[in-house]
Write a protein that holds these residues in place. Structure first.
Motif, short mmCIF file in Angstrom:
data_model
loop_
_atom_site.label_atom_id
_atom_site.label_comp_id
_atom_site.label_asym_id
_atom_site.label_seq_id
_atom_site.Cartn_x
_atom_site.Cartn_y
_atom_site.Cartn_z
N TYR A 30 27.00 -79.21 27.32
CA TYR A 30 27.27 -78.88 28.73
C TYR A 30 27.21 -77.37 28.96
O TYR A 30 26.58 -76.89 29.91
N ILE A 40 31.47 -86.12 18.61
CA ILE A 40 30.88 -86.47 19.91
C ILE A 40 31.45 -85.57 21.01
O ILE A 40 30.70 -85.00 21.82
N ALA A 41 32.78 -85.41 21.02
CA ALA A 41 33.41 -84.58 22.05
C ALA A 41 32.94 -83.13 21.95
O ALA A 41 32.63 -82.49 22.97
N THR A 42 32.85 -82.62 20.73
CA THR A 42 32.42 -81.23 20.54
C THR A 42 30.98 -81.03 21.01
O THR A 42 30.67 -80.03 21.70
N PHE A 57 34.37 -89.34 16.33
CA PHE A 57 34.58 -89.18 17.78
C PHE A 57 34.84 -87.72 18.14
O PHE A 57 34.48 -87.27 19.23
N GLY A 58 35.43 -86.96 17.20
CA GLY A 58 35.60 -85.53 17.43
C GLY A 58 34.26 -84.81 17.53
O GLY A 58 34.08 -83.91 18.36
N ILE A 113 29.26 -82.83 23.14
CA ILE A 113 29.17 -82.95 24.61
C ILE A 113 29.55 -81.63 25.27
O ILE A 113 28.89 -81.16 26.20
N TYR A 114 30.63 -81.02 24.78
CA TYR A 114 31.12 -79.78 25.37
C TYR A 114 30.10 -78.66 25.22
O TYR A 114 29.76 -77.96 26.19
#
Length: 536
Positions: A412, A404-406, A401-402, A408-409
């Motif tokens: 963006y 995924i967050a990285t 999940f980390g 996405i950031y």
């Protein structure tokens, strides 16, 4: 713990397999990343993309060569330390390994050579085809290896022959399309893609922090973020499929991962945190999320997930059933060609549980002489060590999940903020480089450690699979492998760091040709300085 032949052999294979697996994910992922970059180069004809392909391709080549070296030595161990395993299931296990060599490894190795030495000898499209064939070959290699490993997790398409005392292949199609193998393949490959994406992201971030190779780094981050985002989501979704498959085929592994000592009412909760205590059969300080495990594991609200205690009881029943099969097998072996049809029928009726009777060989030579206490001890042996599985799984999921967050950031920032990356984010990307390898090794522990006490689940116990060697012989080869792999590790890290520090090499002639073609359209000499920036 006192180390014997089994423990030393397991330790040797675990160390060599985990070390080899340091190379596999990056090879899988980088092969696709460089193919994507070269595709953009062929479509746009911009030299920067060729430069990117060559640079990341160099790092891929270093990783590929050392991965081959570690993989070959690892396969020697099937004959060295696990000869009975090779004898007992070699007809099935050897088939996908042979296909991996014939269809994947030779193909991959051939086209890797063309990739590196064919830049000036092949057309752009021809070289691009070669690059994609390298990527396909890498993934084919993983497919056949994971088909072999998936069969060990869920042995389908084979049956035991009482005359030869070996497992024999009955349906290769079933082995090939084994649900466990397919789930493991897509999950492992996606994890490799994430590994490459994080690696490219981190190295590119380091270049930006050092103010070097700016254009190459920015474009590489853009590719890595998009590719990594899709891959990270895939890992989570395909990991869910693996969990569901474990509910169907490896119930004890799933119960151990969850620290689920007793069967919970459906739908079972998911344990986010806790400290499993195997002796007390309790998970201390457990924090549960209601319903989640039931939904993930069974995809229903009414199906129960059996706990460890229930599965041990089922294991005891299967051991007693396996003893009937073992007794019939001994009578068949004594009669040889004139076996009693009644004995054959008795064996067939209980043959699926024969492997459970073999668990008693740990305690005595003839399982038929086992006491009730020994049968119960063998049933307890079907429970793997819980706390490593419990925590390895949670570390793997948390890192997933980390990622995924990285991604996405960074996606963006690359897509909507003009590729302007804050320095703290770049530092984070650099420090994250080891994380996917940690997640991959945790996944390996879940898959392999969770299968214990079996080398082939429900068929062949680990304690029966080893070669007839002395402790000294195994200890010496273990020391030799540790020394050899340590040298390779130093070589790998040194070469990687050397070429990362060196950075990409500019293709001067192609850059000048491209600039001459686009000079007027780009607005004259004002653009020439910008064009030189990526290669420095």
């Amino acid at each position: 713990m006192e180390f014997g032949i089994v423990e030393l052999s397991r330790l040797q294979f675990a160390l060599t397999a985990m070390y080899h697996f340091l190379f596999v994910p990056l090879t899988l992922g980088l092969s696709v990343v460089i193919a994507i970059m070269e595709t953009v180069y062929v479509m746009t004809n911009r030299p920067i993309w060729r430069q990117m392909t060559k640079f990341w391709g160099t790092l891929f080549g270093i990783n590929f060569v050392l991965g081959v070296a570690t993989g070959i030595t690892m396969e020697f161990q099937f004959g060295m330390n696990w000869s009975y395993f090779s004898h007992y299931v070699g007809d099935i296990f050897g088939a996908p390994l042979a296909l991996e060599g014939l269809m994947a490894f030779f193909m991959e190795a051939t086209f890797v050579g063309l990739f590196f030495f064919g830049w000036d000898k092949l057309s752009k499209v021809g070289h691009l085809i070669v690059t994609w064939l390298v990527a396909i070959g890498s993934n084919f290699s993983a497919l056949w290896i994971l088909i072999a490993n998936g069969w060990m997790q869920n042995p389908v398409g084979a049956e035991f022959n009482p005359m030869t005392m070996r497992m024999e292949l009955t349906d290769f199609y079933e082995v090939m399309f084994n649900s466990v193998a397919q789930a493991k393949f897509v999950h492992t490959v996606s994890a490799g893609y994430v590994t490459a994406a994080v690696f490219v992201l981190g190295v590119s971030a380091w270049y930006l922090l050092k103010n070097r190779h700016i254009e190459l780094a920015r474009r590489s981050i853009t590719v890595a973020a998009a590719f990594g985002l899709a891959s990270a989501f895939s890992v989570v979704l395909l990991g869910d499929e693996s969990g569901y498959d474990a509910t169907l085929n490896q119930k004890m592994k799933l119960a151990a991962i969850e620290g689920m000592w007793e069967t919970e009412p459906a739908p079972a909760p998911f344990t986010v945190f806790g400290f499993p205590d195997q002796e007390a059969r309790e998970t201390h300080f457990a924090i549960h999320v209601p319903y989640v495990m039931g939904l993930i594991g069974t995809r229903s609200l009414t199906t129960e997930i059996p706990g460890i205690a229930q599965l041990v009881d089922e294991g005891e029943n299967r051991i007693r059933s396996g003893l009937i099969a073992y007794d019939a097998l001994m009578h068949i072996r004594e009669a040889r060609q004139t076996a009693d049809p009644a004995e054959l029928a008795r064996f067939e009726a209980h043959s699926d549980d024969l492997g459970f009777a073999f668990l008693l060989r740990k305690y005595l030579d003839d399982p038929r002489e086992a006491s009730d206490e020994q049968i119960r001890m063998a049933a307890e042996d079907t429970v793997p060590r819980v706390w490593p599985l419990f925590w390895a799984f949670r570390i793997m999921v948390g890192l997933g999940f980390g990622f995924i967050a990285t991604m996405i950031y960074f996606f963006y920032l690359a897509s909507f903020k003009g590729m302007r990356f804050p320095r703290p984010a770049l530092h984070l990307a650099v420090w994250m480089i080891p994380a996917p390898w940690i997640a991959a090794e945790m996944g390996w522990i879940v898959a392999e450690f969770g299968r214990q006490p079996w080398t082939v689940d429900g068929v062949l116990p680990t304690a029966m699979s080893v070669s007839a060697l002395s402790i000294t012989e195994v200890a010496l080869t273990l020391a030799g492998f540790i020394l050899f792999y340590t040298v390779l590790f130093v070589v790998e890290v040194s070469l990687m760091l050397k070429y990362i520090r060196k950075g990409p090499v500019q293709d001067v002639e192609e850059t000048e040709a491209w600039f001459a073609t686009h000079y007027d359209r780009l607005g004259g000499r004002r653009e020439s300085a910008a064009l030189a920036t990526p290669a420095e």
